[in-house]
Design a protein around this motif. Sequence first.
Motif, PDB file in Angstrom:
ATOM      1  N   ARG A 190       0.818  -1.206   0.000  1.00  0.00           N
ATOM      2  CA  ARG A 190       0.000   0.000   0.000  1.00  0.00           C
ATOM      3  C   ARG A 190       0.856   1.261   0.000  1.00  0.00           C
ATOM      4  NH1 ARG A 190      -5.415  -0.825  -1.138  1.00  0.00           N
ATOM      5  NH2 ARG A 190      -5.899  -2.981  -0.525  1.00  0.00           N
ATOM      6  N   ASN A 191       0.316   2.306  -0.629  1.00  0.00           N
ATOM      7  CA  ASN A 191       0.929   3.625  -0.554  1.00  0.00           C
ATOM      8  C   ASN A 191       0.628   4.246   0.797  1.00  0.00           C
ATOM      9  OD1 ASN A 191       1.964   3.719  -3.305  1.00  0.00           O
ATOM     10  ND2 ASN A 191      -0.172   3.942  -3.970  1.00  0.00           N
ATOM     11  N   SER A 192       1.262   5.376   1.088  1.00  0.00           N
ATOM     12  CA  SER A 192       1.081   6.020   2.391  1.00  0.00           C
ATOM     13  C   SER A 192      -0.360   6.457   2.628  1.00  0.00           C
ATOM     14  CB  SER A 192       2.011   7.233   2.505  1.00  0.00           C
ATOM     15  OG  SER A 192       1.771   8.158   1.450  1.00  0.00           O
ATOM     16  N   ASP A 193      -1.120   6.718   1.550  1.00  0.00           N
ATOM     17  CA  ASP A 193      -2.515   7.124   1.707  1.00  0.00           C
ATOM     18  C   ASP A 193      -3.476   5.942   1.735  1.00  0.00           C
ATOM     19  OD1 ASP A 193      -2.426   6.271  -0.898  1.00  0.00           O
ATOM     20  OD2 ASP A 193      -3.123   8.153  -1.793  1.00  0.00           O
ATOM     21  N   GLY A 194      -2.933   4.730   1.739  1.00  0.00           N
ATOM     22  CA  GLY A 194      -3.760   3.534   1.807  1.00  0.00           C
ATOM     23  C   GLY A 194      -4.147   2.952   0.470  1.00  0.00           C
ATOM     24  N   SER A 195      -3.866   3.657  -0.616  1.00  0.00           N
ATOM     25  CA  SER A 195      -4.190   3.147  -1.945  1.00  0.00           C
ATOM     26  C   SER A 195      -3.184   2.076  -2.360  1.00  0.00           C
ATOM     27  CB  SER A 195      -4.182   4.288  -2.968  1.00  0.00           C
ATOM     28  OG  SER A 195      -2.904   4.892  -3.050  1.00  0.00           O
ATOM     29  N   THR A 196      -3.560   1.243  -3.328  1.00  0.00           N
ATOM     30  CA  THR A 196      -2.677   0.163  -3.745  1.00  0.00           C
ATOM     31  C   THR A 196      -1.516   0.681  -4.582  1.00  0.00           C
ATOM     32  OG1 THR A 196      -2.553  -1.922  -4.955  1.00  0.00           O
ATOM     33  CG2 THR A 196      -4.115  -0.288  -5.783  1.00  0.00           C
ATOM     34  N   SER A 197      -0.375   0.037  -4.419  1.00  0.00           N
ATOM     35  CA  SER A 197       0.797   0.381  -5.228  1.00  0.00           C
ATOM     36  C   SER A 197       0.795  -0.381  -6.548  1.00  0.00           C
ATOM     37  CB  SER A 197       2.080   0.039  -4.460  1.00  0.00           C
ATOM     38  OG  SER A 197       2.222  -1.367  -4.344  1.00  0.00           O
ATOM     39  N   HIS A 198      -0.099  -1.359  -6.677  1.00  0.00           N
ATOM     40  CA  HIS A 198      -0.174  -2.242  -7.854  1.00  0.00           C
ATOM     41  C   HIS A 198       1.106  -3.067  -8.032  1.00  0.00           C
ATOM     42  CE1 HIS A 198      -3.225   0.910  -8.976  1.00  0.00           C
ATOM     43  NE2 HIS A 198      -3.914  -0.187  -9.244  1.00  0.00           N
ATOM     44  N   ASN A 199       1.964  -3.111  -7.021  1.00  0.00           N
ATOM     45  CA  ASN A 199       3.211  -3.873  -7.123  1.00  0.00           C
ATOM     46  C   ASN A 199       2.914  -5.340  -6.814  1.00  0.00           C
ATOM     47  OD1 ASN A 199       5.769  -5.044  -6.829  1.00  0.00           O
ATOM     48  ND2 ASN A 199       6.658  -3.169  -6.010  1.00  0.00           N
ATOM     49  N   LEU A 200       2.826  -6.149  -7.861  1.00  0.00           N
ATOM     50  CA  LEU A 200       2.467  -7.558  -7.717  1.00  0.00           C
ATOM     51  C   LEU A 200       3.667  -8.467  -7.511  1.00  0.00           C
ATOM     52  CD1 LEU A 200      -0.146  -7.729 -10.611  1.00  0.00           C
ATOM     53  CD2 LEU A 200      -0.677  -7.952  -8.176  1.00  0.00           C
ATOM     54  N   PHE A 201       4.862  -7.966  -7.751  1.00  0.00           N
ATOM     55  CA  PHE A 201       6.035  -8.844  -7.773  1.00  0.00           C
ATOM     56  C   PHE A 201       7.086  -8.493  -6.718  1.00  0.00           C
ATOM     57  CE2 PHE A 201       4.142  -8.848 -11.997  1.00  0.00           C
ATOM     58  CZ  PHE A 201       3.986 -10.203 -12.216  1.00  0.00           C
ATOM     59  N   GLY A 202       6.751  -7.621  -5.791  1.00  0.00           N
ATOM     60  CA  GLY A 202       7.681  -7.282  -4.718  1.00  0.00           C
ATOM     61  C   GLY A 202       8.959  -6.645  -5.206  1.00  0.00           C
ATOM     62  N   ILE A 203       8.887  -5.898  -6.307  1.00  0.00           N
ATOM     63  CA  ILE A 203      10.090  -5.279  -6.867  1.00  0.00           C
ATOM     64  C   ILE A 203      10.428  -4.028  -6.061  1.00  0.00           C
ATOM     65  CG2 ILE A 203      11.152  -4.277  -8.913  1.00  0.00           C
ATOM     66  CD1 ILE A 203       9.244  -5.911 -10.607  1.00  0.00           C
ATOM     67  N   LYS A 204      11.655  -3.960  -5.570  1.00  0.00           N
ATOM     68  CA  LYS A 204      12.086  -2.838  -4.738  1.00  0.00           C
ATOM     69  C   LYS A 204      12.483  -1.635  -5.601  1.00  0.00           C
ATOM     70  CE  LYS A 204      13.625  -5.803  -0.966  1.00  0.00           C
ATOM     71  NZ  LYS A 204      14.776  -6.329  -0.195  1.00  0.00           N
ATOM     72  N   ALA A 205      12.434  -0.469  -4.974  1.00  0.00           N
ATOM     73  CA  ALA A 205      12.805   0.772  -5.660  1.00  0.00           C
ATOM     74  C   ALA A 205      14.268   1.071  -5.374  1.00  0.00           C
ATOM     75  CB  ALA A 205      11.911   1.920  -5.200  1.00  0.00           C
ATOM     76  N   GLY A 206      15.138   0.656  -6.280  1.00  0.00           N
ATOM     77  CA  GLY A 206      16.562   0.914  -6.124  1.00  0.00           C
ATOM     78  C   GLY A 206      16.923   2.330  -6.518  1.00  0.00           C
ATOM     79  N   PRO A 207      18.228   2.670  -6.460  1.00  0.00           N
ATOM     80  CA  PRO A 207      18.671   4.026  -6.788  1.00  0.00           C
ATOM     81  C   PRO A 207      18.289   4.470  -8.199  1.00  0.00           C
ATOM     82  CG  PRO A 207      20.416   2.779  -5.704  1.00  0.00           C
ATOM     83  CD  PRO A 207      19.329   1.804  -6.020  1.00  0.00           C
ATOM     84  N   GLY A 208      18.167   3.529  -9.125  1.00  0.00           N
ATOM     85  CA  GLY A 208      17.861   3.893 -10.497  1.00  0.00           C
ATOM     86  C   GLY A 208      16.388   4.082 -10.785  1.00  0.00           C
ATOM     87  N   TRP A 209      15.517   3.802  -9.816  1.00  0.00           N
ATOM     88  CA  TRP A 209      14.085   3.907 -10.043  1.00  0.00           C
ATOM     89  C   TRP A 209      13.639   5.368  -9.936  1.00  0.00           C
ATOM     90  CZ3 TRP A 209      10.093   1.797 -12.155  1.00  0.00           C
ATOM     91  CH2 TRP A 209       8.795   2.131 -11.764  1.00  0.00           C
ATOM     92  N   LYS A 210      12.964   5.877 -10.951  1.00  0.00           N
ATOM     93  CA  LYS A 210      12.526   7.267 -10.987  1.00  0.00           C
ATOM     94  C   LYS A 210      11.012   7.426 -10.786  1.00  0.00           C
ATOM     95  CE  LYS A 210      16.747   8.342 -11.959  1.00  0.00           C
ATOM     96  NZ  LYS A 210      17.611   8.891 -10.891  1.00  0.00           N
TER      97      LYS A 210
END
Length: 297
Positions: A190-210
């Motif tokens: 979930r996002n901080s506001d409670g909405s879904t992140s739609h992240n189905l695969f547990g992919i992390k946000a590394g330094p290159g993620w914009k």
Amino acid sequence: MISNGSDLSGKLALDTKSLGDLKQSAKDGSPEALRGAATQFEAMFINMMMKSMREATPQEGMLDNQQTKTFTTMLDQQMSQNLAKRGIGLADMLVRQMTAQSVNAQALAIGGGQQEGATPAALDAAAKLNTTGGAKAPAAGAGHQAPHVRSFQEKLASHAEEAERATGVPAKFMLGQAALETGWGKRVIRNSDGSTSHNLFGIKAGPGWKGKVATAVTTEYVNGKPHQRVEKFRAYDSYADAFKDYARMLSTNPRYEKVLAHGGDAATFAHGLQRAGYATDPHYAVKLAKIIKHSLV
């Protein structure tokens, strides 16, 4: 039976009948019953703290008698219930932990009745029994699928098929991984506001993620032992975007070249992902292979 396990505002925190109802409801394993049990536990915890506070406070007034103590106890119980309904964080933590344990146990049990904590060798041996004349699990099919499994697959099938055309990885394999990562869609980050992140695969946000980021507690295994950490994960605008990003990661990250080249069957794909470092859970590949083989059509 409690119709809404999370709505306990009308009950006393230590109502024995309510606790009995919650215990019976929890056997069903529904999210509502789990939330209700966790909230009730939080209420009891708050009540214990209030009781300790009362006992540490001098009581020598004219109105301090057995009757006032009884009514004070009842007031503290109801205040505890009201505070628990608003939440102090304990119930949320319990729900996350118990949900994760339940999902992992279900994943390990698919097709073979194994218990959580079984070794990969034991799980593989049980899987072989299912294909060599031993006690076989029902073959996956629309008639054998649980409603939540069928709904999950139907909802995401078109996105998975598009990702299959981009990667060559069977849509069924990707759906199985999404199911494992999210507990069939019940534990999407979930996002901080409670909405879904739609992240189905547990992919992390590394330094290159914009793109957008969601923060969540995750379990990582170090030397085979689980450790909880707070990590940043990628957030998407839709499930379609999640599948596209997953397909792009598999296609462009050198770590997964062998996975795409030698995808083969479900077990080969699952173990290839684990060897490439996709997950730290030592049983990840076995869980994933069983979901793909025995739950999806």
